[in-house]
Design an enzyme around this catalytic site. Structure first.
Site, PDB file in Angstrom:
ATOM      1  N   TYR A  59       0.846  -1.198   0.000  1.00  0.00           N
ATOM      2  CA  TYR A  59       0.000   0.000   0.000  1.00  0.00           C
ATOM      3  C   TYR A  59       0.882   1.250   0.000  1.00  0.00           C
ATOM      4  CZ  TYR A  59      -4.944  -1.027   0.254  1.00  0.00           C
ATOM      5  OH  TYR A  59      -6.221  -1.359  -0.059  1.00  0.00           O
ATOM      6  N   GLU A  61      -0.452   4.929  -0.394  1.00  0.00           N
ATOM      7  CA  GLU A  61      -1.186   6.186  -0.566  1.00  0.00           C
ATOM      8  C   GLU A  61      -0.239   7.374  -0.506  1.00  0.00           C
ATOM      9  OE1 GLU A  61      -2.533   3.631   0.906  1.00  0.00           O
ATOM     10  OE2 GLU A  61      -4.723   3.716   0.871  1.00  0.00           O
ATOM     11  N   ASP A 205      -7.654  12.991 -24.883  1.00  0.00           N
ATOM     12  CA  ASP A 205      -7.666  11.600 -24.398  1.00  0.00           C
ATOM     13  C   ASP A 205      -7.052  10.757 -25.516  1.00  0.00           C
ATOM     14  OD1 ASP A 205      -8.225   8.981 -23.814  1.00  0.00           O
ATOM     15  OD2 ASP A 205     -10.248   9.365 -23.050  1.00  0.00           O
ATOM     16  N   THR A 231      -4.793   5.537 -21.458  1.00  0.00           N
ATOM     17  CA  THR A 231      -4.590   4.237 -20.837  1.00  0.00           C
ATOM     18  C   THR A 231      -3.149   3.842 -21.154  1.00  0.00           C
ATOM     19  OG1 THR A 231      -5.534   3.238 -22.829  1.00  0.00           O
ATOM     20  CG2 THR A 231      -6.965   3.401 -20.907  1.00  0.00           C
ATOM     21  N   LYS A 234      -3.427  -0.844 -24.747  1.00  0.00           N
ATOM     22  CA  LYS A 234      -3.715  -0.495 -26.154  1.00  0.00           C
ATOM     23  C   LYS A 234      -2.423  -0.371 -26.968  1.00  0.00           C
ATOM     24  CE  LYS A 234      -8.196   1.627 -25.104  1.00  0.00           C
ATOM     25  NZ  LYS A 234      -8.328   2.213 -23.792  1.00  0.00           N
ATOM     26  N   ARG A 240      -2.693  -2.970 -17.935  1.00  0.00           N
ATOM     27  CA  ARG A 240      -3.935  -2.194 -17.846  1.00  0.00           C
ATOM     28  C   ARG A 240      -3.763  -1.112 -16.796  1.00  0.00           C
ATOM     29  NH1 ARG A 240      -8.070  -5.340 -20.432  1.00  0.00           N
ATOM     30  NH2 ARG A 240      -9.577  -3.796 -19.763  1.00  0.00           N
TER      31      ARG A 240
HETATM   32  N1  DSN Z   1     -12.834  -0.178 -24.033  1.00  0.00           N
HETATM   33  C1  DSN Z   1     -12.040   0.734 -24.818  1.00  0.00           C
HETATM   34  C2  DSN Z   1     -12.125   0.434 -26.262  1.00  0.00           C
HETATM   35  O1  DSN Z   1     -12.309  -0.720 -26.600  1.00  0.00           O
HETATM   36  O2  DSN Z   1     -11.990   1.322 -27.066  1.00  0.00           O
HETATM   37  C3  DSN Z   1     -12.373   2.155 -24.541  1.00  0.00           C
HETATM   38  O3  DSN Z   1     -12.266   2.404 -23.211  1.00  0.00           O
END
Ligand code: DSN
Length: 422
Positions: A59, A61, A205, A231, A234, A240
């Site tokens: 932890y 914080e 974003d 994120t 991707k 994640r």
């Molecule tokens: N779930 C993501 C996507 O597939 O684009 C977006 O947050």
């Protein structure tokens, strides 16, 4: 010492054979199919190791050197490394690497810059935006006055005239520039102009395109957007997670919003995974990867177009292709499920001005980040287009789907996926 001790403990396959078996099944599924969901990828073994480490036990914080718990000697160093690498990767003044994922990263921006019921603007979900950019069923559409903008009916590109007109009328606190189903370059400079004119905070974003920005194949919002969220998985190929980047003068507002405003202890195992992914993305090979993602998407898009598929916006500039299956007389969901049975995994998706419902829309969304991570290139994209064409022409022909699934598996075995045992 730690490793030796761990070896005296029974492995997962003994303590929980059900979960061990399911993980093994997922390894096989991910290894033997073509992952085309544009928001998915394969992380490296190194990222997997870091994110599956004992750092999950701690932890923390607070922020490095300002924590509320003791025992942070190691975690501080991990978080500082992650921050330094991400700052270098994107060329930003400040980054918070603690958001649990993209949605909490975006919520932190609202918390930093908005009061409840303030007007905010984002691309509508049906036009390719994200839930957290003010969609009605999201907290962001319930707690703020959401004014969605859209894409033009003529070419399905973001309608900047509409953005400007709505911004002048509603004076939003935040304008989001970001997408989840948009195959074109984002016009950050034009958004900057509009945000400056109406006094809004511009938030880019870049969740979908972070790896392309880092790899230099999509323009960067740095220097244009006030805040950048993303994120870390991707196209960026990390674990994640989520991040918020900003100019130095906004750093305190963002940090306070993430913790204690929104979250408790950061997920330190994920922070370590982010640090590893950022190191990988700083390596010269990552630029070649990002280029190949876009090249593959273009080849795939052109091959599909030549087979009579209708492409939203007529093509792609990035990692993603959005198909309108109306001319093929197959709903997106039927196609996505048939393709899945053939080992080709995409997702059904609304298209702009879709006459069908979101749970049964006209479109199919595909992308090339994961197949490119396996080293696939032009020849494989052409094969893929041919398979997709056959499946969409006969989505109920189970013999055909099974045959293609076999061929897909054979192709996949020649292109081992990162992080997956062969
Ligand atoms: N779930 C993501 C996507 O597939 O684009 C977006 O947050």
């Amino acid at each position: 010492m730690t490793a030796a001790r761990a070896h005296h403990e029974p492995p997962l396959s003994q303590t929980d054979p059900e979960i061990a078996r399911l993980i093994a099944e997922e390894e096989i599924r991910e290894g033997d199919t073509l992952r085309l969901i544009p928001s998915e990828n394969y992380v490296s073994r190194a990222v997997l190791e870091a994110s599956g480490s004992v750092l999950t036990n701690k932890y923390s914080e607070g922020y490095a050197r300002k924590r509320y718990y003791e025992g942070q000697q190691v975690v501080d160093a991990v978080e500082e490394l992650a921050i330094a690498r991400v700052k270098q990767l994107f060329g930003v003044d400040h980054v918070n690497v603690q958001p649990y994922s993209g949605s909490p990263a975006n919520l932190a921006v609202y918390l930093a810059f908005c009061q409840p019921h303030d007007p905010i603007m984002g691309l509508g979900l049906p036009a390719g935006g994200h839930l957290t950019h003010g969609h009605g069923v999201s907290i962001t559409g319930k707690y703020f006055k959401s004014v969605p903008y859209g894409v033009r009916e003529s070419d399905h590109r973001i309608d900047l005239d509409q953005v400007r007109a709505l911004a002048r009328e509603h004076k939003p606190k935040i304008i989001w520039c970001g997408t989840t189903a948009y195959p074109r370059t984002l016009p950050f400079a034009e958004f900057r102009e509009i945000a400056t004119e109406v006094g809004a905070t511009l938030c880019a974003d870049i969740a979908h395109i972070a790896g392309l920005v880092a790899g230099g194949v999509h323009p960067s919002p740095v220097g244009l957007a006030d805040v950048i969220t993303t994120t870390t998985h991707k196209t960026l190929r990390g674990p994640r997670g989520g991040m918020v980047m900003c100019r130095a003068e906004l750093a305190k507002d963002i940090d306070r919003a993430v913790f204690p405003g929104l979250q408790g202890g950061p997920h330190n195992h994920t922070t370590a995974g982010i640090a590893v992914a950022a190191k990988e993305a700083l390596a010269p090979e990552f630029k070649a990867y990002a280029r190949a993602v876009v090249d593959n998407a273009k080849v795939l898009a052109e091959a599909l177009a030549s087979r009579g598929f209708r492409l939203i916006t007529g093509g792609t500039d990035n990692h993603l292709v959005l198909l309108d299956l109306t001319p093929k007389n197959v709903p997106g969901k039927v196609a996505a499920k048939a393709l899945d049975r053939a080992g080709i995994v995409g997702n059904y998706n609304s298209i702009p001005f879709d006459p069908r419902k979101p749970f049964d829309p006209s479109g199919l969304r595909i992308g090339t980040p994961a197949v490119t991570s396996r080293g696939m290139g032009k020849d494989e994209m052409l094969k893929l287009a041919a398979w997709m064409d056959q499946v969409v022409a006969a989505p109920e022909d189970e013999a055909l789907l099974a045959r293609i699934a076999g061929e897909v598996k054979e192709l996949c075995r020649s292109f081992p996926a990162p992080g997956i045992p062969v």
